[in-house]
Motif scaffolding. Structure first.
Motif, PDB file in Angstrom:
ATOM      1  N   GLU A  23       0.822  -1.026   0.019  1.00 29.61           N
ATOM      2  CA  GLU A  23       0.208  -0.147  -0.034  1.00 29.61           C
ATOM      3  C   GLU A  23       0.970   1.253   0.032  1.00 29.61           C
ATOM      4  O   GLU A  23       0.470   2.318  -0.841  1.00 29.61           O
ATOM      5  CB  GLU A  23      -1.004  -0.143   1.254  1.00 29.61           C
ATOM      6  N   GLN A  24       1.969   1.333   0.471  1.00 35.50           N
ATOM      7  CA  GLN A  24       2.816   2.119   0.705  1.00 35.50           C
ATOM      8  C   GLN A  24       3.443   2.504  -0.402  1.00 35.50           C
ATOM      9  O   GLN A  24       3.734   3.719  -1.007  1.00 35.50           O
ATOM     10  CB  GLN A  24       3.901   2.063   1.880  1.00 35.50           C
ATOM     11  N   LEU A  25       4.051   1.619  -1.002  1.00 38.31           N
ATOM     12  CA  LEU A  25       4.684   1.638  -2.541  1.00 38.31           C
ATOM     13  C   LEU A  25       3.682   2.257  -3.675  1.00 38.31           C
ATOM     14  O   LEU A  25       3.988   2.937  -4.301  1.00 38.31           O
ATOM     15  CB  LEU A  25       5.088   0.365  -2.819  1.00 38.31           C
ATOM     16  N   ALA A  26       2.342   1.710  -3.257  1.00 38.65           N
ATOM     17  CA  ALA A  26       1.387   2.212  -4.343  1.00 38.65           C
ATOM     18  C   ALA A  26       0.919   3.699  -4.298  1.00 38.65           C
ATOM     19  O   ALA A  26       0.734   4.212  -5.092  1.00 38.65           O
ATOM     20  CB  ALA A  26       0.072   1.271  -4.131  1.00 38.65           C
ATOM     21  N   MET A  93      -6.069  -4.998  -2.757  1.00 38.33           N
ATOM     22  CA  MET A  93      -7.484  -4.599  -3.366  1.00 38.33           C
ATOM     23  C   MET A  93      -8.359  -3.940  -2.331  1.00 38.33           C
ATOM     24  O   MET A  93      -9.117  -2.957  -2.508  1.00 38.33           O
ATOM     25  CB  MET A  93      -8.398  -5.635  -4.182  1.00 38.33           C
ATOM     26  N   ALA A  94      -8.442  -4.542  -1.147  1.00 41.44           N
ATOM     27  CA  ALA A  94      -9.449  -3.868   0.059  1.00 41.44           C
ATOM     28  C   ALA A  94      -8.898  -2.719   0.569  1.00 41.44           C
ATOM     29  O   ALA A  94      -9.556  -1.609   0.572  1.00 41.44           O
ATOM     30  CB  ALA A  94      -9.233  -5.119   1.147  1.00 41.44           C
ATOM     31  N   ARG A  95      -7.361  -2.303   0.373  1.00 47.49           N
ATOM     32  CA  ARG A  95      -6.911  -1.097   0.845  1.00 47.49           C
ATOM     33  C   ARG A  95      -7.342   0.043  -0.247  1.00 47.49           C
ATOM     34  O   ARG A  95      -7.758   1.046   0.021  1.00 47.49           O
ATOM     35  CB  ARG A  95      -5.370  -1.281   0.987  1.00 47.49           C
ATOM     36  N   LEU A  96      -7.070  -0.600  -1.685  1.00 50.28           N
ATOM     37  CA  LEU A  96      -7.265   0.317  -2.677  1.00 50.28           C
ATOM     38  C   LEU A  96      -8.650   0.694  -2.619  1.00 50.28           C
ATOM     39  O   LEU A  96      -8.959   1.920  -2.978  1.00 50.28           O
ATOM     40  CB  LEU A  96      -6.793  -0.381  -4.162  1.00 50.28           C
ATOM     41  N   ALA A  97      -9.601  -0.005  -2.376  1.00 50.58           N
ATOM     42  CA  ALA A  97     -11.227   0.171  -2.351  1.00 50.58           C
ATOM     43  C   ALA A  97     -11.415   1.354  -1.582  1.00 50.58           C
ATOM     44  O   ALA A  97     -12.278   2.093  -1.779  1.00 50.58           O
ATOM     45  CB  ALA A  97     -11.977  -1.007  -2.158  1.00 50.58           C
ATOM     46  N   GLU A  98     -10.608   1.324  -0.223  1.00 48.65           N
ATOM     47  CA  GLU A  98     -10.873   2.467   0.684  1.00 48.65           C
ATOM     48  C   GLU A  98     -10.132   3.872   0.189  1.00 48.65           C
ATOM     49  O   GLU A  98     -10.652   4.670   0.435  1.00 48.65           O
ATOM     50  CB  GLU A  98     -10.234   2.036   2.001  1.00 48.65           C
ATOM     51  N   THR A  99      -9.181   3.783  -0.264  1.00 45.67           N
ATOM     52  CA  THR A  99      -8.111   4.654  -0.731  1.00 45.67           C
ATOM     53  C   THR A  99      -8.475   5.332  -2.168  1.00 45.67           C
ATOM     54  O   THR A  99      -7.962   6.590  -2.154  1.00 45.67           O
ATOM     55  CB  THR A  99      -6.615   4.448  -0.638  1.00 45.67           C
ATOM     56  N   GLY A 100      -9.130   4.724  -2.865  1.00 46.58           N
ATOM     57  CA  GLY A 100      -9.415   5.175  -4.148  1.00 46.58           C
ATOM     58  C   GLY A 100      -8.452   4.997  -5.139  1.00 46.58           C
ATOM     59  O   GLY A 100      -8.334   5.677  -6.331  1.00 46.58           O
ATOM     60  N   GLY A 101      -7.518   4.264  -5.138  1.00 48.47           N
ATOM     61  CA  GLY A 101      -6.174   3.882  -5.735  1.00 48.47           C
ATOM     62  C   GLY A 101      -6.810   3.327  -7.046  1.00 48.47           C
ATOM     63  O   GLY A 101      -8.019   2.500  -7.064  1.00 48.47           O
ATOM     64  N   GLY A 126     -16.360  -0.108  -4.493  1.00 50.19           N
ATOM     65  CA  GLY A 126     -15.542   1.207  -4.271  1.00 50.19           C
ATOM     66  C   GLY A 126     -14.239   1.022  -5.102  1.00 50.19           C
ATOM     67  O   GLY A 126     -13.375   2.090  -5.209  1.00 50.19           O
ATOM     68  N   LEU A 127     -13.680  -0.327  -5.229  1.00 48.82           N
ATOM     69  CA  LEU A 127     -12.744  -0.441  -6.048  1.00 48.82           C
ATOM     70  C   LEU A 127     -12.825   0.009  -7.541  1.00 48.82           C
ATOM     71  O   LEU A 127     -13.786  -0.407  -8.285  1.00 48.82           O
ATOM     72  CB  LEU A 127     -12.568  -2.054  -6.093  1.00 48.82           C
ATOM     73  N   CYS A 128     -11.810   0.989  -7.958  1.00 45.51           N
ATOM     74  CA  CYS A 128     -11.751   1.397  -9.185  1.00 45.51           C
ATOM     75  C   CYS A 128     -10.876   0.456 -10.207  1.00 45.51           C
ATOM     76  O   CYS A 128      -9.499   0.681  -9.847  1.00 45.51           O
ATOM     77  CB  CYS A 128     -11.161   2.806  -9.099  1.00 45.51           C
ATOM     78  N   ILE A 129     -11.422   0.110 -11.033  1.00 39.55           N
ATOM     79  CA  ILE A 129     -10.442  -0.807 -11.834  1.00 39.55           C
ATOM     80  C   ILE A 129     -10.603   0.045 -13.372  1.00 39.55           C
ATOM     81  O   ILE A 129     -11.667   0.268 -13.869  1.00 39.55           O
ATOM     82  CB  ILE A 129     -10.930  -2.281 -12.055  1.00 39.55           C
ATOM     83  N   CYS A 130      -9.259   0.689 -13.678  1.00 35.88           N
ATOM     84  CA  CYS A 130      -9.454   1.754 -14.559  1.00 35.88           C
ATOM     85  C   CYS A 130      -9.003   1.071 -15.892  1.00 35.88           C
ATOM     86  O   CYS A 130      -8.995   1.867 -16.890  1.00 35.88           O
ATOM     87  CB  CYS A 130      -8.316   2.796 -14.021  1.00 35.88           C
ATOM     88  N   GLY A 131      -8.769  -0.336 -16.052  1.00 34.13           N
ATOM     89  CA  GLY A 131      -8.645  -0.743 -17.277  1.00 34.13           C
ATOM     90  C   GLY A 131      -8.157  -2.005 -17.252  1.00 34.13           C
ATOM     91  O   GLY A 131      -7.689  -2.776 -16.302  1.00 34.13           O
TER      92      GLY A 131
END
Ligand code: UDP
Length: 240
Positions: A23-26, A93-101, A126-131
């Motif tokens: 998550e930190q690296l992302a 993915m659970a973290r990205l769903a929260e942070t909007g990554g 809430g997970l954003c799959i952008c492509g």
């Protein structure tokens, strides 16, 4: 502090620690990649110095297979346990769903990444799959461009080994993404096309056996696994 197993240096982290590091690296500004070697990947690293270096240059090197954990024990440098790539991906993915990554899915046969994206957005609200892009391309340039235009923060690169690791190291920095993770066949599982072993099998360290029963064509690949442990025992024998 990494632990070397037959030439590949592994991070000795729990799943939770690995996800937090991912998550930190992302969220960082620079590009990094994560690799999830199983015994097959470590064996490939023993055959190619270049590939081994690509593995060891990863920001996180996670022990995907129980064979790696056994080898670590044999070598006298035990690891805390397996960190399966698929569990790392789920945690991230659970973290990205929260942070909007923003997450991009790359790999598998045409249609699989799209199907995985549909199921994952249901599973992680809430997970954003952008492509998405399938993994059977020859020219990397349009794929790099597609990821760049999607403004992906994280890319799951599922092209099989050694292709996915070499691809991330060579093309990753040009995509503008912050983090890539090489994850083998996980899109087939996320799409619902391949079933993962039940939790009880996973706990017993028998996920490989379940996979073999369901995909018997993997027998040739898996037959090399005992030799991997023999190599670890030989290596240990060489140490004073
Ligand atoms: N794959 C791909 N492009 C290729 C070769 C393979 O996208 O040129 C995909 C393949 O469809 C599968 C994944 O890479 O989804 C590799 O799966 P495998 O079961 O070999 O990986 P493992 O989970 O064992 O690392």
């Amino acid at each position: 502090m990494r632990k070397e197993i037959l030439g590949v240096t592994f991070d000795d982290l729990t799943l939770e620690e690995a996800v937090a590091a991912g998550e930190q690296l992302a969220a960082g500004e620079t590009f990094s990649y994560v690799v999830t070697p199983n015994p097959e990947i470590v064996n490939l690293g023993r055959q190619s110095e270049d590939y081994r270096q690509v593995l060891n240059r990863a920001a996180l090197v996670l022990p995907d297979g129980i064979g790696v954990v056994h080898a670590a024990k044999i070598l006298g440098t035990p690891l805390q346990g397996r960190v399966p790539g698929i569990d790392f991906a789920a945690g991230l993915m659970a973290r990205l769903a929260e942070t909007g990554g923003r997450l991009f899915l790359l790999g598998a046969k045409p249609g699989v990444a799209d199907q995985a994206a549909r199921r994952l957005t249901d599973q992680y609200p809430g997970l954003c799959i952008c492509g998405t892009h399938h993994g059977y391309f020859t020219d990397p340039a349009p794929v790099v461009q597609t990821i760049r235009e999607a403004k992906a923060d994280v890319v799951f690169v599922c092209l099989g080994a050694p292709k996915q690791e070499l691809w991330m190291a060579r093309w990753g920095p040009e995509t503008g993404a912050h983090l890539m993770a090489g994850l083998g066949g996980v899109l087939d599982v996320f799409a619902g096309n391949v079933k993962r072993a039940p939790a009880a099998w996973q706990k017993l360290g028998l996920e490989w056996c379940y996979r073999l029963l369901h995909q018997p064509s993997r027998v040739g690949r898996m037959a090399k696994l005992p030799l991997f442990l023999v190599a670890a025992a030989r290596e240990k024998g060489k140490k004073p």
